[in-house]
Design a protein around this motif. Structure first.
Motif, PDB file in Angstrom:
ATOM      1  N   ASN A 322      75.820  19.062  29.464  1.00 45.50           N
ATOM      2  CA  ASN A 322      75.414  20.250  30.205  1.00 45.50           C
ATOM      3  C   ASN A 322      73.898  20.317  30.361  1.00 45.50           C
ATOM      4  N   THR A 342      70.487  28.453  32.351  1.00 41.40           N
ATOM      5  CA  THR A 342      71.953  28.450  32.354  1.00 41.40           C
ATOM      6  C   THR A 342      72.508  27.576  31.239  1.00 41.40           C
ATOM      7  N   SER A 345      73.172  30.222  28.666  1.00 40.76           N
ATOM      8  CA  SER A 345      74.186  31.187  29.103  1.00 40.76           C
ATOM      9  C   SER A 345      75.566  30.548  29.213  1.00 40.76           C
ATOM     10  N   GLU A 346      75.629  29.241  29.488  1.00 42.00           N
ATOM     11  CA  GLU A 346      76.922  28.569  29.572  1.00 42.00           C
ATOM     12  C   GLU A 346      77.408  28.047  28.230  1.00 42.00           C
ATOM     13  N   ARG A 347      76.533  27.451  27.457  1.00 36.89           N
ATOM     14  CA  ARG A 347      76.971  26.787  26.236  1.00 36.89           C
ATOM     15  C   ARG A 347      77.043  27.711  25.026  1.00 36.89           C
ATOM     16  N   HIS A 400      87.955  25.169  29.131  1.00 32.99           N
ATOM     17  CA  HIS A 400      87.044  26.307  29.095  1.00 32.99           C
ATOM     18  C   HIS A 400      86.400  26.466  30.473  1.00 32.99           C
ATOM     19  N   ARG A 401      85.946  27.648  30.758  1.00 33.42           N
ATOM     20  CA  ARG A 401      85.436  27.957  32.093  1.00 33.42           C
ATOM     21  C   ARG A 401      84.086  28.646  31.997  1.00 33.42           C
ATOM     22  N   TYR A 402      83.094  28.103  32.682  1.00 34.64           N
ATOM     23  CA  TYR A 402      81.802  28.760  32.805  1.00 34.64           C
ATOM     24  C   TYR A 402      81.907  29.824  33.900  1.00 34.64           C
ATOM     25  N   ASP A 403      81.239  30.928  33.690  1.00 31.94           N
ATOM     26  CA  ASP A 403      81.277  32.022  34.652  1.00 31.94           C
ATOM     27  C   ASP A 403      80.289  31.738  35.778  1.00 31.94           C
ATOM     28  N   GLY A 412      83.904  26.552  37.975  1.00 33.93           N
ATOM     29  CA  GLY A 412      83.451  26.747  36.599  1.00 33.93           C
ATOM     30  C   GLY A 412      84.190  25.890  35.592  1.00 33.93           C
TER      31      GLY A 412
END
Length: 507
Positions: A322, A342, A345-347, A400-403, A412
Motif C-alpha cells: 500500500n 491515505t 487512513s487505509e491501513r 477487506h475493503r478500503y473506503d 476499494g
C-alpha cells in the motif's frame, strides 16, 4: 542523498525497498543484524503463514513461484485449474483460538467476486525463505542493503531526514521504520504507541522429547493454557497465562520449559534437550498514526499483537504494498495532494481489526471457571456457515475493503485476476508496479483517456473470459479497484478517478 532510507531488512522492509526501486527510487536499507541468516528465522521457529491475499500480492509482482519454491511448496498446488472460468471453493480456512474450521462450510456466495488465479490459497513459509526471495528482488532492482547498521538517531528538517546507524550517517528525503516491534525509529521519532497489556507469556521452541507420544499434534486448549505441536520435528509452542511475567525476564531453560509444559499439558512429559527457544506475549499495540512528517512506519514497527492466526507477516506485506507506490509517487513528484496520507487512513483500520481479532482469540483461550462455557459457545458459532465464512473473510486477506467512496461492490477491494481471451492475466499486467486500465468494451472508450497518464497507467483492452458483468476497471498499482465502468465506460468518471489516485495527466 537517497530518496528513501528504510530501517529494517526483514520481509516488510525488503518488500518495500523492492516496490520503491521498481518505481525508480534510490533506496538504502539499514539492517541491524550482521547476517541475513539466523536460527530464529529458519524452520521451525521462523515458521510463518502467508494468507491468500499475500500470495496474490507476490503473484502480482512475479514472485509467487520463487516464494513457493523457497518455502518447499509446489506452485501447481496453489492455483486453480488454468482453464477454469469461475473461482473454485477454498480448500482451507484458518482457525480461531485453536478451533479448526472446515472449508466446506464457507458460503462462497456471501463473498465478493473472485476469479481463478495462480494464487488461490495461502501456504506456510519461513522468515528465512521470505527474506531470501525479497532480498534478491530488492538488490536486483538496485536497492542497497547495509548490515550491522542499527539505527541510533534520527533528525528531520523541511526537506530531508538524517539517520545515524552503525556509526555512519545516511541522508534521505524520507525514512520508513520497518524495524520490528521494538522499533528504534518509532521510539526516536516519538510516535504514540497505544493498546492493551499482555495476559500470557508465549514460547516457541525446538526441543527433543523423551516421550513425544504423550503430546499429540495440533492445538490443545487445557484448563491451564495451550500447547501446540506441529509436524516439524521438535517444534513446540505454548501459551502460559501468567500475565507475561516471564517474558524476557530470563532465558527459557530446559527446566523452565518442561515445568510449564507439564503444568499446561497435564502430563509428565520430559524434554531431553532444548535446541532453541524464544518467548513472546499478546501485547497488542498500535501507533495512532503511521506518519510524522517525513517519517513513516510499516509492519511490526506500527503494530504488534500475538501470533495467533498468523496475521503478522501478512499485515506487514499489506502495509508495504500500500505504501510503496504512494511514497514512490511522492518522490517522483506526480502524487496528487493527500495521497501519502491515505496510507494511514487505509491501513490503520486494517491493523486495528487484526489487533482486535488477536485480542478476541486470547480472551476465548484464557483459562478460568467460565472459560469452558465460553469456548463451547464460540465453537458452536464458528462452526456455523456464517461463522466459518466470517473467519475466512477476516483471515484470507482477500476481502477487506478500503473506503474509496462509491457503491460498486468491487471498488476499494482487491481486484479479481481477470484473464483476457489471449491468456494474459491482470496479475501479470501489475508486475511493473503501475496502475492498470482494463477495457472489456468493444469501442475502446478509455484508450484515449488513458494516454493522458502514459507511464502511470497500463491500458489493456479486449474480451475477458469472465468479465463479471463489468465493462471497464481502473486498478491501482497495489491491485485495488479504484473505479469501475457501469453500465458502460464513462470517460469523465474514469479521468476523475485517475486524477484522484495518479495525479494530473501529462500535458
Amino acid at each position: 542523498m537517497h530518496d528513501v532510507v528504510i530501517a529494517g531488512g526483514g520481509p516488510v522492509g525488503l518488500f518495500l525497498a523492492a516496490e520503491l526501486a521498481l518505481s525508480g527510487c534510490s533506496v538504502v536499507v539499514l539492517e541491524r543484524d550482521p547476517e541475513p541468516a539466523s536460527p530464529l528465522k529458519a524452520l521451525p521457529l521462523g515458521l510463518r503463514g502467508l494468507n491468500a491475499g499475500s500470495a496474490e500480492t507476490f503473484h502480482r509482482r512475479g514472485l509467487l513461484e520463487a516464494m513457493a519454491q523457497a518455502s518447499g511448496v509446489e506452485p501447481q498446488k496453489l492455483g486453480a485449474d488454468p482453464e477454469a472460468v469461475a473461482a473454485p471453493v477454498p480448500r482451507e480456512v484458518s482457525h480461531f483460538a485453536g478451533m479448526t474450521l472446515a472449508a466446506a462450510d464457507i458460503d462462497t456466495g456471501a463473498l465478493p467476486p473472485r476469479l481463478p488465479s495462480p494464487a488461490m490459497e495461502g501456504f506456510m513459509t519461513s522468515l528465512e525463505a521470505a527474506g531470501s526471495v525479497l532480498c534478491a528482488r530488492a538488490t536486483a532492482l538496485g536497492a542497497e542493503i547495509i548490515r550491522s547498521a542499527p539505527v541510533t538517531a534520527v533528525a528531520q528538517d523541511a526537506g530531508s531526514i538524517l539517520v545515524t546507524a552503525g556509526g555512519q550517517e545516511y541522508r534521505g528525503r524520507w525514512l520508513v521504520g520497518c524495524d520490528g516491534g521494538r522499533s528504534a525509529v518509532r521510539q526516536l521519532a516519538g510516535f504514540e504507541f497505544v493498546g492493551t497489556e499482555p495476559l500470557f507469556t508465549g514460547y516457541a521452541a525446538k526441543v527433543a522429547f523423551a516421550d513425544p507420544g504423550q503430546l499429540p499434534l495440533g492445538f490443545h486448549l487445557t484448563p491451564n493454557g495451550m500447547y501446540l505441536r506441529t509436524p516439524l520435528e521438535g517444534h513446540l509452542g505454548m501459551m502460559d497465562f501468567d500475565g507475561a511475567a516471564f517474558d524476557r525476564s530470563r532465558p527459557p531453560t530446559r527446566e523452565h520449559l518442561q515445568t510449564v509444559l507439564r503444568r499446561i499439558s497435564g502430563t509428565n512429559v520430559t524434554l531431553n534437550e532444548v535446541h532453541l527457544a524464544s518467548s513472546f506475549t499478546d501485547r497488542a499495540m498500535q501507533t495512532t498514526t503511521y506518519r510524522q512528517g517525513r517519517m513513516l512506519l510499516a509492519g511490526d514497527a506500527a503494530h504488534i499483537h500475538s501470533p495467533l492466526g498468523g496475521q503478522g507477516l501478512n499485515l506487514g506485506i499489506g502495509d508495504a504494498v500500500n505504501l510503496g507506490w504512494k511514497l514512490a509517487a511522492t518522490v517522483r513528484g506526480w502524487a496528487p495532494e493527500g495521497l501519502l496520507d491515505t496510507y494511514t487512513s487505509e491501513r490503520h483500520p486494517v491493523g486495528a481489526a487484526v489487533l482486535d481479532w488477536s485480542r478476541a482469540q486470547v480472551a476465548t483461550m484464557k483459562p478460568g471457571p467460565n472459560a469452558p462455557a465460553l469456548r463451547r459457545l464460540v465453537h458452536d458459532l464458528m462452526r456455523t456457515t456464517d461463522g466459518t465464512t466470517h473467519v475466512y473473510r477476516q483471515t484470507s486477506g482477500l476481502f477487506h475493503r478500503y473506503d474509496l467512496g462509491g457503491a460498486q461492490a468491487l471498488v476499494g477491494r482487491s481486484a479479481p485476476d481477470f484473464r483476457f481471451e489471449d491468456g494474459t492475466r491482470l496479475g501479470e499486467l501489475l508486475r511493473r508496479g503501475r496502475a492498470v486500465a482494463l477495457d472489456f468494451s468493444t469501442d475502446r472508450a478509455l484508450q484515449a483517456a488513458a494516454k493522458g497518464w502514459a507511464g502511470r497507467i497500463h491500458y489493456a483492452a479486449g474480451p475477458a473470459r469472465n468479465d463479471l458483468g463489468l465493462t471497464a476497471l481502473l486498478i491501482r498499482p497495489d491491485g485495488i479497484v479504484a473505479w469501475t465502468g457501469e453500465p458502460a465506460p464513462d470517460r469523465e468518471a474514469f479521468e476523475r478517478a485517475a486524477a484522484r489516485w495518479l495525479g494530473a495527466p501529462r500535458s
